[in-house]
Design a protein around this motif. Structure first.
Motif, PDB file in Angstrom:
ATOM      1  N   ASN A   1       0.798  -1.216   0.000  1.00 52.18           N
ATOM      2  CA  ASN A   1       0.000   0.000   0.000  1.00 52.18           C
ATOM      3  C   ASN A   1       0.836   1.274   0.000  1.00 52.18           C
ATOM      4  OD1 ASN A   1       0.813  -0.382   2.687  1.00 52.18           O
ATOM      5  ND2 ASN A   1      -0.798   0.998   3.365  1.00 52.18           N
ATOM      6  N   GLY A   2       1.833   1.321  -0.826  1.00 53.81           N
ATOM      7  CA  GLY A   2       2.636   2.533  -0.966  1.00 53.81           C
ATOM      8  C   GLY A   2       4.008   2.219  -1.514  1.00 53.81           C
ATOM      9  N   HIS A   3       4.721   3.245  -1.924  1.00 56.15           N
ATOM     10  CA  HIS A   3       6.011   3.006  -2.574  1.00 56.15           C
ATOM     11  C   HIS A   3       7.019   2.357  -1.628  1.00 56.15           C
ATOM     12  CE1 HIS A   3       6.596   7.011  -0.799  1.00 56.15           C
ATOM     13  NE2 HIS A   3       7.869   6.685  -0.731  1.00 56.15           N
ATOM     14  N   GLY A   4       6.990   2.685  -0.346  1.00 57.53           N
ATOM     15  CA  GLY A   4       7.896   2.040   0.612  1.00 57.53           C
ATOM     16  C   GLY A   4       7.602   0.560   0.755  1.00 57.53           C
ATOM     17  N   GLU A   5       6.318   0.218   0.813  1.00 63.46           N
ATOM     18  CA  GLU A   5       5.907  -1.183   0.934  1.00 63.46           C
ATOM     19  C   GLU A   5       6.197  -1.954  -0.358  1.00 63.46           C
ATOM     20  OE1 GLU A   5       4.225   1.468   1.889  1.00 63.46           O
ATOM     21  OE2 GLU A   5       3.900   1.161   4.035  1.00 63.46           O
ATOM     22  N   ASP A   6       6.043  -1.276  -1.505  1.00 61.61           N
ATOM     23  CA  ASP A   6       6.419  -1.897  -2.780  1.00 61.61           C
ATOM     24  C   ASP A   6       7.904  -2.273  -2.747  1.00 61.61           C
ATOM     25  OD1 ASP A   6       3.845  -1.071  -3.523  1.00 61.61           O
ATOM     26  OD2 ASP A   6       4.538   0.406  -4.980  1.00 61.61           O
ATOM     27  N   ALA A   7       8.729  -1.346  -2.249  1.00 61.08           N
ATOM     28  CA  ALA A   7      10.174  -1.584  -2.188  1.00 61.08           C
ATOM     29  C   ALA A   7      10.504  -2.733  -1.236  1.00 61.08           C
ATOM     30  CB  ALA A   7      10.893  -0.300  -1.757  1.00 61.08           C
ATOM     31  N   ILE A   8       9.800  -2.816  -0.104  1.00 59.39           N
ATOM     32  CA  ILE A   8      10.012  -3.930   0.828  1.00 59.39           C
ATOM     33  C   ILE A   8       9.715  -5.253   0.128  1.00 59.39           C
ATOM     34  CG2 ILE A   8       9.086  -5.076   2.895  1.00 59.39           C
ATOM     35  CD1 ILE A   8       8.692  -2.202   4.060  1.00 59.39           C
ATOM     36  N   ASN A   9       8.582  -5.316  -0.556  1.00 59.95           N
ATOM     37  CA  ASN A   9       8.226  -6.557  -1.256  1.00 59.95           C
ATOM     38  C   ASN A   9       9.236  -6.904  -2.343  1.00 59.95           C
ATOM     39  OD1 ASN A   9       6.036  -7.164   0.326  1.00 59.95           O
ATOM     40  ND2 ASN A   9       4.514  -6.389  -1.115  1.00 59.95           N
ATOM     41  N   CYS A  10       9.775  -5.912  -3.011  1.00 65.80           N
ATOM     42  CA  CYS A  10      10.799  -6.181  -4.029  1.00 65.80           C
ATOM     43  C   CYS A  10      12.065  -6.747  -3.390  1.00 65.80           C
ATOM     44  CB  CYS A  10      11.101  -4.916  -4.833  1.00 65.80           C
ATOM     45  SG  CYS A  10       9.769  -4.506  -5.993  1.00 65.80           S
ATOM     46  N   GLN A  11      12.388  -6.311  -2.173  1.00 64.11           N
ATOM     47  CA  GLN A  11      13.537  -6.879  -1.453  1.00 64.11           C
ATOM     48  C   GLN A  11      13.261  -8.337  -1.065  1.00 64.11           C
ATOM     49  OE1 GLN A  11      16.663  -5.634  -0.829  1.00 64.11           O
ATOM     50  NE2 GLN A  11      15.970  -4.133  -2.322  1.00 64.11           N
ATOM     51  N   ILE A  12      12.029  -8.622  -0.652  1.00 60.59           N
ATOM     52  CA  ILE A  12      11.657 -10.006  -0.337  1.00 60.59           C
ATOM     53  C   ILE A  12      11.780 -10.863  -1.590  1.00 60.59           C
ATOM     54  CG2 ILE A  12       9.770 -11.538   0.364  1.00 60.59           C
ATOM     55  CD1 ILE A  12       8.737  -9.156   2.121  1.00 60.59           C
ATOM     56  N   LEU A  13      11.300 -10.350  -2.709  1.00 60.85           N
ATOM     57  CA  LEU A  13      11.390 -11.067  -3.980  1.00 60.85           C
ATOM     58  C   LEU A  13      12.847 -11.328  -4.363  1.00 60.85           C
ATOM     59  CD1 LEU A  13      10.216 -12.219  -6.604  1.00 60.85           C
ATOM     60  CD2 LEU A  13      10.242  -9.883  -7.504  1.00 60.85           C
ATOM     61  N   LYS A  14      13.689 -10.324  -4.170  1.00 58.74           N
ATOM     62  CA  LYS A  14      15.114 -10.479  -4.482  1.00 58.74           C
ATOM     63  C   LYS A  14      15.721 -11.613  -3.652  1.00 58.74           C
ATOM     64  CE  LYS A  14      19.267  -7.597  -4.711  1.00 58.74           C
ATOM     65  NZ  LYS A  14      19.797  -6.248  -4.432  1.00 58.74           N
ATOM     66  N   ALA A  15      15.358 -11.666  -2.372  1.00 52.32           N
ATOM     67  CA  ALA A  15      15.861 -12.740  -1.499  1.00 52.32           C
ATOM     68  C   ALA A  15      15.314 -14.093  -1.928  1.00 52.32           C
ATOM     69  CB  ALA A  15      15.486 -12.449  -0.041  1.00 52.32           C
ATOM     70  N   LEU A  16      14.050 -14.128  -2.335  1.00 51.09           N
ATOM     71  CA  LEU A  16      13.468 -15.386  -2.829  1.00 51.09           C
ATOM     72  C   LEU A  16      14.235 -15.897  -4.050  1.00 51.09           C
ATOM     73  CD1 LEU A  16       9.570 -14.981  -2.675  1.00 51.09           C
ATOM     74  CD2 LEU A  16      10.931 -16.786  -1.634  1.00 51.09           C
ATOM     75  N   LYS A  17      14.491 -14.994  -4.990  1.00 53.63           N
ATOM     76  CA  LYS A  17      15.239 -15.375  -6.199  1.00 53.63           C
ATOM     77  C   LYS A  17      16.639 -15.876  -5.840  1.00 53.63           C
ATOM     78  CE  LYS A  17      12.917 -12.488  -9.616  1.00 53.63           C
ATOM     79  NZ  LYS A  17      13.047 -11.348 -10.544  1.00 53.63           N
ATOM     80  N   ALA A  18      17.305 -15.168  -4.917  1.00 45.57           N
ATOM     81  CA  ALA A  18      18.660 -15.550  -4.510  1.00 45.57           C
ATOM     82  C   ALA A  18      18.679 -16.914  -3.830  1.00 45.57           C
ATOM     83  CB  ALA A  18      19.250 -14.490  -3.579  1.00 45.57           C
TER      84      ALA A  18
END
Length: 165
Positions: free
Chosen positions: A11-28
């Motif tokens: 629900n916002g650009h900060g939360e979008d960025a958090i989820n992208c960090q989670i995704l990055k860790a998932l990929k790694a």
């Protein structure tokens, strides 16, 4: 083996960025996941930059999604199609989530409630409680109901104070 479907709500650009960090860790980690996102507030620019598919309509509201600063902002957003957009987003989440194994809801009460409404298992990342320090938020019974749902698999926090509450 079929990959796992994960839907990220924010629900916002900060939360979008958090989820992208989670995704990055998932990929790694090498996890075999099929990921998608629904930014409930804003246009989801962080998702677009990370090539994470957005499943529904997005729009930058005039308030930036921050109604509590000034109640007139909510009225302005309603005038710029907030209700129609929210309905479209709910429908997209409900339709898409039936193909998902997990929903990750990052942000405030809105995306967590949407996560619960999918009837899918979900994980909550509490990131709005920093407003607790400012004495503005009391989520009371609603938060506890979401946290205690049998569908809630885990709760993560950004702020140390939440761990004490």
């Amino acid at each position: 083996m079929k990959s796992k479907g994960v839907l990220f709500l924010s629900n916002g650009h900060g939360e979008d960025a958090i989820n992208c960090q989670i995704l990055k860790a998932l990929k790694a980690s090498g996890a075999d996941v099929d990921v998608s996102a629904m930014p409930v507030v804003g246009d989801g620019a962080a998702y677009s930059r990370s090539t994470l598919p957005i499943i529904g309509s997005t729009s930058q509201m005039s308030s930036g999604g921050v109604f509590d600063m000034n109640p007139l902002f909510l009225l302005k957003d309603v005038g710029t199609r907030l209700i129609a957009l929210t309905w479209q987003q709910l429908q997209a989440v409900w339709m898409h989530s039936c193909c998902c194994d997990l929903v990750v809801a990052t942000g405030d009460i809105v995306d967590r409630a949407i996560g619960l409404s999918t009837s899918r298992p979900y994980i909550i990342f509490l990131s709005d409680r920093s407003s607790y320090y400012q004495g503005r938020v009391d989520l009371g019974l609603i938060l506890w109901q979401l946290l205690c749902s049998e569908k809630c698999l885990a709760v993560f926090t950004r702020d140390a104070l939440v761990r004490l509450v």
